[in-house]
Write an enzyme that holds these catalytic residues in place. Sequence first.
Site, PDB file in Angstrom:
ATOM      1  N   HIS A 124       0.950  -1.046  -0.045  1.00  0.00           N
ATOM      2  CA  HIS A 124       0.111  -0.065  -0.037  1.00  0.00           C
ATOM      3  C   HIS A 124       1.115   1.268  -0.193  1.00  0.00           C
ATOM      4  O   HIS A 124       2.256   1.391   0.333  1.00  0.00           O
ATOM      5  CB  HIS A 124      -0.700  -0.128   1.239  1.00  0.00           C
ATOM      6  CG  HIS A 124      -0.130   0.241   2.385  1.00  0.00           C
ATOM      7  ND1 HIS A 124       0.438  -0.961   3.063  1.00  0.00           N
ATOM      8  CD2 HIS A 124      -0.087   0.988   3.403  1.00  0.00           C
ATOM      9  CE1 HIS A 124       0.984  -0.572   4.238  1.00  0.00           C
ATOM     10  NE2 HIS A 124       0.620   0.664   4.460  1.00  0.00           N
ATOM     11  N   ASP A 126       0.585   4.852   1.937  1.00  0.00           N
ATOM     12  CA  ASP A 126      -0.149   5.177   3.282  1.00  0.00           C
ATOM     13  C   ASP A 126      -1.510   6.318   2.594  1.00  0.00           C
ATOM     14  O   ASP A 126      -1.203   7.224   1.953  1.00  0.00           O
ATOM     15  CB  ASP A 126       0.648   6.143   4.156  1.00  0.00           C
ATOM     16  CG  ASP A 126       1.642   5.059   4.681  1.00  0.00           C
ATOM     17  OD1 ASP A 126       1.188   3.845   4.752  1.00  0.00           O
ATOM     18  OD2 ASP A 126       2.928   5.432   4.766  1.00  0.00           O
ATOM     19  N   HIS A 274       4.814   0.266   0.198  1.00  0.00           N
ATOM     20  CA  HIS A 274       5.345  -0.943   1.402  1.00  0.00           C
ATOM     21  C   HIS A 274       4.814  -1.916   1.867  1.00  0.00           C
ATOM     22  O   HIS A 274       3.216  -1.943   1.798  1.00  0.00           O
ATOM     23  CB  HIS A 274       6.012   0.190   2.124  1.00  0.00           C
ATOM     24  CG  HIS A 274       5.179   0.815   3.112  1.00  0.00           C
ATOM     25  ND1 HIS A 274       4.483   2.132   2.304  1.00  0.00           N
ATOM     26  CD2 HIS A 274       4.342   0.769   4.112  1.00  0.00           C
ATOM     27  CE1 HIS A 274       3.635   2.616   3.083  1.00  0.00           C
ATOM     28  NE2 HIS A 274       3.777   1.762   4.394  1.00  0.00           N
ATOM     29  N   ARG A 289       5.081   6.017  13.492  1.00  0.00           N
ATOM     30  CA  ARG A 289       5.146   6.714  12.274  1.00  0.00           C
ATOM     31  C   ARG A 289       4.626   8.048  12.354  1.00  0.00           C
ATOM     32  O   ARG A 289       3.296   8.156  12.977  1.00  0.00           O
ATOM     33  CB  ARG A 289       4.303   5.865  11.167  1.00  0.00           C
ATOM     34  CG  ARG A 289       4.548   6.328  10.021  1.00  0.00           C
ATOM     35  CD  ARG A 289       3.634   5.521   9.052  1.00  0.00           C
ATOM     36  NE  ARG A 289       2.424   6.298   8.448  1.00  0.00           N
ATOM     37  CZ  ARG A 289       1.306   5.332   8.223  1.00  0.00           C
ATOM     38  NH1 ARG A 289       1.174   4.133   7.901  1.00  0.00           N
ATOM     39  NH2 ARG A 289       0.006   6.038   8.030  1.00  0.00           N
TER      40      ARG A 289
HETATM   41  C1  SIN Z   1       3.331   1.048   7.631  1.00  0.00           C
HETATM   42  O1  SIN Z   1       2.579   0.305   7.047  1.00  0.00           O
HETATM   43  O2  SIN Z   1       3.202   2.365   7.603  1.00  0.00           O
HETATM   44  C2  SIN Z   1       4.026   0.291   8.703  1.00  0.00           C
HETATM   45  C3  SIN Z   1       5.231  -0.131   8.254  1.00  0.00           C
HETATM   46  C4  SIN Z   1       6.008  -0.935   9.152  1.00  0.00           C
HETATM   47  O3  SIN Z   1       5.611  -1.344  10.225  1.00  0.00           O
HETATM   48  O4  SIN Z   1       7.024  -1.650   8.535  1.00  0.00           O
END
Ligand code: SIN
Length: 298
Positions: A124, A126, A274, A289
């Site tokens: 995805h 974000d 990611h 995050r």
């Molecule tokens: C996310 O999807 O923003 C989290 C990524 C992660 O925990 O590595």
Amino acid sequence: MIELKEFKFGPRKFLDVRRQELAGLRFERIRPRPLSPTLGAEIEGVDLTRPLDDTTFAEVERAFLAFKVIFFRDQALTVEQHLDFARRFGELEDHPFLPAKDGHAEVIRFAKDEEVAGVENMWHSDVSWREIPSLGSVLRAVEVPAVGGDTLWADMEAAWEGLPHADKERLEGLVAVHDFTHSFGLGMDREKRAEMQAKFPPARHPVVRTHPVTGRRSLYVNPIFTSHVEGLEREESLELLRALCRQAQVPEYQCRFRWQPDSVALWDNRCTQHYATSDYWPQARVMERVTVIGDRPY
Ligand code: SIN
């Protein structure tokens, strides 16, 4: 149906040209160590616990735009330092669905353990369900498993470049709808879902977007948030989305990062996707995050 016959050879020319471009970049203050030909670099020579002077920040920003995701090791950031660094890139958002760190609405806390398994293991970009989605995200590792819990990124510019010419022509001008309902909406009762849908209605974004700074084009659909392509029959839309979403899975377009406590990643949500591997249960993995607001995709 999208024709992927040519695709198996990959965008060799694109990868080669980009690799050479990246190899030609020169920096004075920072030392990028590339993780793959087109995507990802570990950056040495930066201490994010101190305010970056303008020259160093300009180099970090240049590396961010060039490598699309950059990593810093051994950055024992306080929450304020984390926020300050992210704010250099733009205004920050509060996430309406994910848990925030106590007292810090702008910091999402992903705390996984025996009770809560990782569910971020789907490709995805974000908050693509927002009308104004994210420019980028800054993720800090607080606690990581001894092995596992790596995150992968996919270069969606390479994914676009890898498509055969005829498919690219077909995708020009198509608009996809992005919606939180089939992910964050699943755990809500009908009333709550309706309330949130009123606040965050489905967003329409081009299937192929243009990066507002670099001008490069990339595929902008993902399997969590993209519900359908406008103007296509349901089956045709599903088939097209499946084919396009599979592009993020191509190893030639990816890099993979192994976390340590106090590793920090900064990625560009406008041209990457990611996927956080969920292979560490029942061990703990705690990440924080901060998400920078971007602009309307075009
Ligand atoms: C996310 O999807 O923003 C989290 C990524 C992660 O925990 O590595």
